[in-house]
Design a protein around this motif. Structure first.
Motif, PDB file in Angstrom:
ATOM      1  N   ALA A   1       0.959   4.300  -2.778  1.00 29.40           N
ATOM      2  CA  ALA A   1       0.690   5.691  -2.399  1.00 29.40           C
ATOM      3  C   ALA A   1       1.814   6.624  -2.854  1.00 29.40           C
ATOM      4  O   ALA A   1       1.565   7.712  -3.379  1.00 29.40           O
TER       5      ALA A   1
ATOM      6  N   THR B   1       0.816  -1.210   0.000  1.00 29.21           N
ATOM      7  CA  THR B   1       0.000   0.000   0.000  1.00 29.21           C
ATOM      8  C   THR B   1       0.851   1.262   0.000  1.00 29.21           C
ATOM      9  O   THR B   1       0.495   2.263  -0.623  1.00 29.21           O
TER      10      THR B   1
ATOM     11  N   THR C   1      -6.490   1.046  -1.640  1.00 27.74           N
ATOM     12  CA  THR C   1      -5.608   1.831  -0.775  1.00 27.74           C
ATOM     13  C   THR C   1      -4.947   0.984   0.302  1.00 27.74           C
ATOM     14  O   THR C   1      -3.736   1.033   0.494  1.00 27.74           O
TER      15      THR C   1
END
Length: 562
Positions: free
Chosen positions: A311, A307, A491
């Protein structure tokens, strides 16, 4: 089934060097002596050399020995985010012969109470930001000695008081608390500096740390990790990763929490043994500050998870960084997707080497050699480690068929703290730890995970066990029953979806989430809530969790208040 899936057992190479150590402190003492002027850790612009880490941890150890009634083997809880205070306290406690109890700073009062009571911790070092929670649970625990630290405590003047002032009075991040017997960390270190520290000899089979992990009962269990477990895993990491590193020269970014066994072993032991520099990131969710910190550093390594890679690669300011020195990226904690790995390599020029492990295995079980990465696999077993596959009945699956992944090696835990019954369920008579993960072993020795533990939910690398959530929800007066499952999320990998049968139609999803927030850490609070008239069950009344998980994964939306 893959063409090269053919084996049901595989062994790593021989482990070298374990007999050269008596305890974790052997690693520490050799490193602080050899690399004394090198930077060991840095955080928020402040660096700590190996010599300074040696001195400060010795001061903390001396205070524990002279100013408390603690004896070797007693447990010391450390509840901190990534700050310089963490390695100082960890090595200070171990130097005094204590057992470290790493505690998640996100824990609620209920979770803190359980862990402190279960471990029998007699002392704690806690960040001031969460001392108000400790105040409310302290009388329910055996804790006698409380040390409180503020974020800027190990920074120099005038930055130290400025940081602490802003955190407390401008950002208002420190709720009011009153713990009369508490003492500040700076006072502890000052007192310790005037006292003589006695080195305490520990043996490889002595417990070094209690790492708490979730359980299917909903109560976290203390994993007993011995000095042997941690030293072995450090050496295993060194054999499979260390060949491409330059001793005393690497700068490795550590954005994941150091209280988690993944970063604890990699940065506090493996990187420390090689005299390298770990850059601790206190709040990786603050991507603006995180990337600004990276822009000031010529980092050569990065330890992250899926994740976080996603990001960062979506940020233009991250893409603009200088990656010319980056030559090692390690992924763990959750499955690495091929898309994330390819994107990271496109942005940084550095491939990701994925490993696999568990709290119960200190944690590293297998790893993709940097020079021979196979995306989609968890690599090969590390040195001294044997992996085999088992059927539910304990037998061997046919060649090429999946089975439960079982691990035997010196990194496998001693057992669960005060839970012989739970230990017996996962470590068999031959010493194999049963992971609950379903895997295939390829004929080239690489391993692929094809399914996960039946019920566990993985939220941004953190294990969440449905029964813990369901136990909390069951206490709500308007709930008949519930079932928590994980559903895919771009996410966080997964988010928690809660299926609920209500006894009162006025119950809303917001009310349920607010209820959960009182009892559970934020990452355990259901994001999606769906109300149903009944839950699907087997003929003996067991909720069909897999069916609900499959249904939840195919549905979209934010849940309903039915």
């Amino acid at each position: 089934m893959s063409e090269n899936a053919a084996a049901s057992i595989v062994r790593g190479e021989a482990l070298e060097g374990l007999d050269d150590y008596h305890s974790v402190m052997d690693i520490f003492h050799r490193s602080v002596k050899r690399y004394d002027e090198k930077v060991a850790f840095s955080c928020m612009g402040k660096s700590l050399t190996y010599a300074e880490l040696d001195r400060l941890s010795g001061d903390f150890a001396a205070w524990l020995q002279h100013e408390t009634n603690l004896e070797p083997g007693d447990r010391v809880a450390i509840q901190l985010p990534n700050l310089l205070q963490f390695p100082v306290a960890v090595f200070g406690a171990i130097r005094a012969g204590m057992v470290v109890v790493n505690t998640n700073p996100l824990y609620t009062e209920r979770e803190m109470t359980h862990q402190f009571k279960d471990s029998g911790a007699k002392a704690i070092l806690i960040l001031a930001n969460m001392a108000d929670k400790l105040e409310r649970v302290l009388d329910k625990t055996d804790i006698e000695h409380v040390v409180i630290t503020e974020i800027g405590d190990l920074h120099d003047f005038p930055k130290r008081p400025l940081i602490n002032f802003v955190v407390k009075y401008v950002k208002k991040m420190v709720p009011r608390y009153s713990i009369p017997k508490a003492v500040g960390l700076r006072q502890v270190l000052k007192q310790g500096a005037s006292l003589e520290h006695r080195e305490v000899e520990r043996e490889l089979d002595d417990i070094a740390a209690l790492q708490y992990t979730g359980g299917t009962t909903g109560l976290a269990k203390g994993t007993m990790l011995t000095h042997r477990n941690l030293v072995a895993n450090m050496l295993q990491a060194k054999q499979i990763i260390g060949g491409g590193l330059s001793e005393g020269s690497e700068v490795v970014v550590a954005p994941l929490p150091v209280y988690h066994i993944y970063t604890f072993t990699v940065n506090c032991l493996f990187m420390l043994e090689g005299g390298n520099h770990s850059l601790l990131i206190t709040n990786p969710r603050d991507l603006d500050t995180f990337i600004k910190e990276l822009s000031k550093t010529r980092f050569t390594g990065f330890v992250g998870l899926n994740t976080l890679f996603n990001a960062l690669c979506n940020r233009d300011d991250f893409k603009a960084l200088d990656f010319s020195h980056l030559h090692l990226t390690i992924s763990g904690g959750m499955a690495l997707t091929k898309a994330a790995a390819k994107r990271w390599e496109e942005v940084t020029g550095c491939p990701i080497a994925e490993g696999y492990g568990l709290t119960e295995t200190s944690p590293i079980v297998s790893f993709n050699p940097v020079e021979a990465i196979q995306l989609g696999t968890i690599g090969r077993p590390v040195a001294g480690t044997e992996l085999k596959l088992c059927n539910p009945d304990g037998g061997d699956p046919e060649p090429g068929e999946p089975g439960e992944l079982c691990v035997r090696g010196p990194q496998v835990m001693k057992g669960y703290w005060n839970r012989d019954d739970e230990t017996a369920k996962v470590i068999d008579a031959d010493g194999f730890f049963h992971t609950g993960d379903i895997a295939v072993i390829q004929d080239d020795g690489y391993v692929r995970i094809v399914d996960r533990k039946k019920d566990m939910i993985l939220v941004s690398g953190f294990n969440v066990y449905p029964n813990e959530i369901e136990d909390v929800v069951a206490a709500h007066p308007k709930v008949v029953e519930s079932c928590a499952v994980g559903v895919p999320d771009d996410t966080s990998g997964e988010v928690i979806k809660l299926f609920v049968v209500a006894k009162d139609s006025s119950l809303t999803s917001d009310e349920l989430r607010a209820w959960c927030k009182q009892e559970l850490a934020g990452y355990k609070v259901p994001k999606l809530v769906e109300f149903r008239d009944e839950l699907p069950k087997t003929n003996v009344g067991k909720v069909l969790r897999r069916q609900l998980r499959d249904e939840g994964s195919t549905e979209t939306g934010t849940g309903t208040d039915g």
